[in-house]
Design a protein around this motif. Structure first.
Motif, PDB file in Angstrom:
ATOM      1  N   PHE A 141       2.759  35.555 -21.422  1.00 14.34           N
ATOM      2  CA  PHE A 141       3.335  34.662 -20.423  1.00 14.34           C
ATOM      3  C   PHE A 141       4.243  33.648 -21.103  1.00 14.34           C
ATOM      4  O   PHE A 141       3.834  33.014 -22.076  1.00 14.34           O
ATOM      5  CB  PHE A 141       2.240  33.898 -19.667  1.00 14.34           C
ATOM      6  N   GLU A 142       5.455  33.472 -20.565  1.00 11.16           N
ATOM      7  CA  GLU A 142       6.278  32.361 -21.003  1.00 11.16           C
ATOM      8  C   GLU A 142       5.943  31.169 -20.111  1.00 11.16           C
ATOM      9  O   GLU A 142       5.952  31.276 -18.879  1.00 11.16           O
ATOM     10  CB  GLU A 142       7.768  32.694 -20.909  1.00 11.16           C
ATOM     11  N   ALA A 143       5.658  30.035 -20.731  1.00 13.06           N
ATOM     12  CA  ALA A 143       5.134  28.883 -19.995  1.00 13.06           C
ATOM     13  C   ALA A 143       6.242  28.065 -19.338  1.00 13.06           C
ATOM     14  O   ALA A 143       6.519  26.931 -19.716  1.00 13.06           O
ATOM     15  CB  ALA A 143       4.302  28.003 -20.932  1.00 13.06           C
ATOM     16  N   ALA A 144       6.867  28.658 -18.340  1.00 11.65           N
ATOM     17  CA  ALA A 144       7.852  27.946 -17.519  1.00 11.65           C
ATOM     18  C   ALA A 144       7.084  27.322 -16.359  1.00 11.65           C
ATOM     19  O   ALA A 144       7.043  27.857 -15.247  1.00 11.65           O
ATOM     20  CB  ALA A 144       8.921  28.904 -17.022  1.00 11.65           C
ATOM     21  N   ARG A 145       6.480  26.178 -16.621  1.00 13.79           N
ATOM     22  CA  ARG A 145       5.476  25.638 -15.704  1.00 13.79           C
ATOM     23  C   ARG A 145       6.031  25.340 -14.324  1.00 13.79           C
ATOM     24  O   ARG A 145       5.334  25.487 -13.311  1.00 13.79           O
ATOM     25  CB  ARG A 145       4.813  24.405 -16.311  1.00 13.79           C
ATOM     26  N   HIS A 146       7.315  24.933 -14.210  1.00  9.52           N
ATOM     27  CA  HIS A 146       7.809  24.436 -12.924  1.00  9.52           C
ATOM     28  C   HIS A 146       7.956  25.534 -11.883  1.00  9.52           C
ATOM     29  O   HIS A 146       7.866  25.264 -10.689  1.00  9.52           O
ATOM     30  CB  HIS A 146       9.130  23.683 -13.101  1.00  9.52           C
ATOM     31  N   ILE A 147       8.169  26.785 -12.294  1.00  5.47           N
ATOM     32  CA  ILE A 147       8.313  27.855 -11.295  1.00  5.47           C
ATOM     33  C   ILE A 147       6.975  28.258 -10.682  1.00  5.47           C
ATOM     34  O   ILE A 147       6.939  29.028  -9.715  1.00  5.47           O
ATOM     35  CB  ILE A 147       9.016  29.097 -11.877  1.00  5.47           C
ATOM     36  N   HIS A 148       5.879  27.728 -11.230  1.00  7.90           N
ATOM     37  CA  HIS A 148       4.555  28.021 -10.686  1.00  7.90           C
ATOM     38  C   HIS A 148       4.066  26.911  -9.762  1.00  7.90           C
ATOM     39  O   HIS A 148       3.049  27.091  -9.081  1.00  7.90           O
ATOM     40  CB  HIS A 148       3.549  28.205 -11.830  1.00  7.90           C
ATOM     41  N   GLU A 149       4.774  25.800  -9.731  1.00  3.85           N
ATOM     42  CA  GLU A 149       4.305  24.654  -8.962  1.00  3.85           C
ATOM     43  C   GLU A 149       4.542  24.837  -7.461  1.00  3.85           C
ATOM     44  O   GLU A 149       5.501  25.507  -7.052  1.00  3.85           O
ATOM     45  CB  GLU A 149       4.995  23.389  -9.459  1.00  3.85           C
ATOM     46  N   PRO A 150       3.684  24.252  -6.628  1.00  9.67           N
ATOM     47  CA  PRO A 150       3.823  24.408  -5.167  1.00  9.67           C
ATOM     48  C   PRO A 150       5.183  23.979  -4.645  1.00  9.67           C
ATOM     49  O   PRO A 150       5.724  24.621  -3.740  1.00  9.67           O
ATOM     50  CB  PRO A 150       2.700  23.520  -4.623  1.00  9.67           C
ATOM     51  N   ASN A 151       5.754  22.908  -5.187  1.00 11.13           N
ATOM     52  CA  ASN A 151       7.046  22.447  -4.686  1.00 11.13           C
ATOM     53  C   ASN A 151       8.157  23.457  -4.935  1.00 11.13           C
ATOM     54  O   ASN A 151       9.083  23.584  -4.132  1.00 11.13           O
ATOM     55  CB  ASN A 151       7.422  21.097  -5.322  1.00 11.13           C
ATOM     56  N   PHE A 152       8.079  24.180  -6.047  1.00 11.11           N
ATOM     57  CA  PHE A 152       9.095  25.197  -6.298  1.00 11.11           C
ATOM     58  C   PHE A 152       8.979  26.339  -5.297  1.00 11.11           C
ATOM     59  O   PHE A 152       9.992  26.908  -4.866  1.00 11.11           O
ATOM     60  CB  PHE A 152       9.001  25.741  -7.720  1.00 11.11           C
ATOM     61  N   LYS A 153       7.775  26.670  -4.910  1.00 10.88           N
ATOM     62  CA  LYS A 153       7.587  27.710  -3.894  1.00 10.88           C
ATOM     63  C   LYS A 153       8.193  27.275  -2.561  1.00 10.88           C
ATOM     64  O   LYS A 153       8.732  28.104  -1.808  1.00 10.88           O
ATOM     65  CB  LYS A 153       6.110  28.060  -3.760  1.00 10.88           C
ATOM     66  N   VAL A 154       8.134  25.975  -2.261  1.00 13.20           N
ATOM     67  CA  VAL A 154       8.783  25.442  -1.060  1.00 13.20           C
ATOM     68  C   VAL A 154      10.294  25.645  -1.161  1.00 13.20           C
ATOM     69  O   VAL A 154      10.957  26.043  -0.187  1.00 13.20           O
ATOM     70  CB  VAL A 154       8.446  23.951  -0.877  1.00 13.20           C
ATOM     71  N   VAL A 155      10.856  25.383  -2.332  1.00 13.39           N
ATOM     72  CA  VAL A 155      12.292  25.593  -2.542  1.00 13.39           C
ATOM     73  C   VAL A 155      12.641  27.056  -2.356  1.00 13.39           C
ATOM     74  O   VAL A 155      13.626  27.399  -1.672  1.00 13.39           O
ATOM     75  CB  VAL A 155      12.707  25.120  -3.955  1.00 13.39           C
ATOM     76  N   GLN A 156      11.879  27.953  -2.944  1.00 14.25           N
ATOM     77  CA  GLN A 156      12.143  29.389  -2.807  1.00 14.25           C
ATOM     78  C   GLN A 156      12.131  29.818  -1.341  1.00 14.25           C
ATOM     79  O   GLN A 156      13.006  30.583  -0.900  1.00 14.25           O
ATOM     80  CB  GLN A 156      11.103  30.192  -3.583  1.00 14.25           C
TER      81      GLN A 156
END
Length: 335
Positions: free
Chosen positions: A120-135
Motif C-alpha cells: 500500500f502506498e500511504a496516500a492518506r487523504h484519498i481514504h478520508e471521508p471528506n475525499f469520498k464526498v468530493v468524489q
C-alpha cells in the motif's frame, strides 16, 4: 491484531503509530533506526515493542511483525520496500513510493513473485471521508471545466536550509523538493478524480541545491486543465476549487487536508457537504489497509487493493513526467 514494525523515527511515524494503535487493530512490535541507541530511545514510548534493530537484514528477519510501515527519506523507499517484499512482509510505504516508473515496475514484479504480500502506498487523504464526498460530487457534474488545487506550507526545515545546512527534504540525493513532498498530494487527488492526463508540465522554482522550492504544474485533460500549486517556501491559504459550469466545489482549508467541502450552486448559494477534521488524518487509511490484511480473499477488498495499486502506478508516472519536464533529476532515477 496486526503487528507492525517501523522504519523511520520522525513525527509522521509517531502520527501513524498513534492512529494505528487508536484503531485497536494494529500494534507496534519492532523498530528500526540507523543506531541501536536511537531505536531503543524511540521504542521506549511503546509498550508492545519487543525488538529494536540497527541492521535491516535482522529487522526484516524479525518474526514479531508481519507488516512494515516505511517512512524513511524518499530516496530510500525503493530499496527498503524491495527488501520488505522479498522478506515476505506486507508494506505500507509513505508517498512517493518510488522515484521512477522503472522502480515501480520492479516492485510490481516482486509483488507478482510474492503473491502473499500486500503493498500500500500511504496516500492518506484519498481514504478520508471528506475525499469520498468530493468524489461523489464530481461524479454528479455533467461536465468538468477545470480545477485549481493548492498545497503550499512553509517547511520546518527551510530555515535550516537557508542557514546553509543540507536537510534531506531539500536535497536531490534524498529525492526532496516541493513536488515530492507536497505536490504528490495534489497529483494523487487529480488522478483519483479525473484519471490520467494527456500531458503534464511543471514550472519549478529551483533552489541552489537543485530541488524545487515551489512550482506550478499543469495537467492537460484535453477538454480542461488542472492547475497544481505546491511549495515549501511559504504558506498559502487558498482552498482547492473544482469547476463545473456555474457550480464550484470548494475544498478548504487546502486541497490536501480538505477539512470543509462546500458546493456553490448556480444561484451562488453555498451548501456545506462536509465539515469535519479527524483527530488523526491517518486513521481512515489504516482502517482501509487493515480491512484488506484481515480479510484478503474478500472480493471487495481485492478490488480496492488493486485499484489503490493501479492509482499508485499512475501517480508515479505523472510525478516522473512532471519532474522530467522541469529537468529535475535524482541520483536514484537510474538505479
Amino acid at each position: 491484531m496486526i503487528n507492525f514494525g517501523i522504519i523511520g523515527t520522525n513525527f509522521i511515524t509517531k502520527q501513524f503509530i498513534a492512529a494505528a494503535e487508536n484503531t485497536g487493530r494494529m500494534r507496534l512490535t519492532a523498530v528500526y533506526s540507523r543506531t541501536q541507541a536511537k531505536a531503543q530511545a524511540f521504542a521506549s514510548a511503546y509498550r508492545y515493542v519487543t525488538a529494536t534493530h540497527d541492521d535491516l537484514a535482522d529487522f526484516f528477519a524479525d518474526d514479531s511483525f508481519s507488516t512494515v510501515y516505511i517512512a524513511s527519506p524518499n530516496s530510500l523507499h525503493f530499496d527498503q520496500a524491495c527488501q520488505a517484499i522479498t522478506a515476505g512482509k506486507n508494506v505500507i510505504l509513505e508517498k512517493p513510493a518510488t522515484t521512477s516508473p522503472a522502480q515501480m515496475q520492479v516492485i510490481l514484479d516482486l509483488l507478482q513473485a510474492h503473491p502473499q504480500v500486500h503493498f500500500f502506498e500511504a496516500a492518506r487523504h484519498i481514504h478520508e471521508p471528506n475525499f469520498k464526498v468530493v468524489q461523489e460530487q464530481v461524479a454528479k457534474f455533467d461536465q468538468i471545466q477545470g480545477a485549481n488545487l493548492t498545497y503550499e506550507k512553509y517547511s520546518s526545515k527551510f530555515d535550516s536550509y537557508l542557514a546553509g545546512n543540507n536537510p534531506n527534504v531539500f536535497t536531490l540525493e534524498f529525492a526532496g523538493g516541493a513536488l515530492q513532498d507536497l505536490g504528490v498530494y495534489l497529483v494523487y487527488e487529480a488522478v483519483a478524480l479525473f484519471g490520467m492526463p494527456q500531458a503534464s508540465t511543471y514550472a519549478a522554482q529551483k533552489l541552489e541545491s537543485g530541488v524545487d522550492g515551489k512550482g506550478t504544474a499543469i495537467l492537460d485533460y484535453g477538454d480542461f486543465k488542472v492547475v497544481l500549486n505546491m511549495g515549501k517556501m511559504n504558506n498559502s491559504y487558498l482552498p482547492g476549487e473544482i469547476y463545473a459550469g456555474k457550480q464550484t466545489l470548494i475544498l478548504a482549508n487546502n486541497a490536501a487536508d480538505m477539512e470543509k467541502i462546500s458546493l456553490v450552486d448556480a444561484q451562488g448559494q453555498v451548501h456545506v457537504l462536509a465539515n469535519n477534521r479527524p483527530n488523526n488524518p491517518m486513521t481512515a487509511e489504516i482502517n482501509d489497509f487493515v480491512d484488506v490484511l484481515e480479510n484478503p480473499t474478500a472480493s471487495v477488498n481485492q478490488q480496492k487493493e488493486q485499484a489503490w495499486l493501479q492509482l499508485a502506478v499512475q501517480v508515479n508516472r505523472v510525478m516522473y513526467d512532471l519532474r522530467q519536464s522541469a529537468q529535475i533529476e535524482f541520483p536514484t532515477d537510474n538505479k
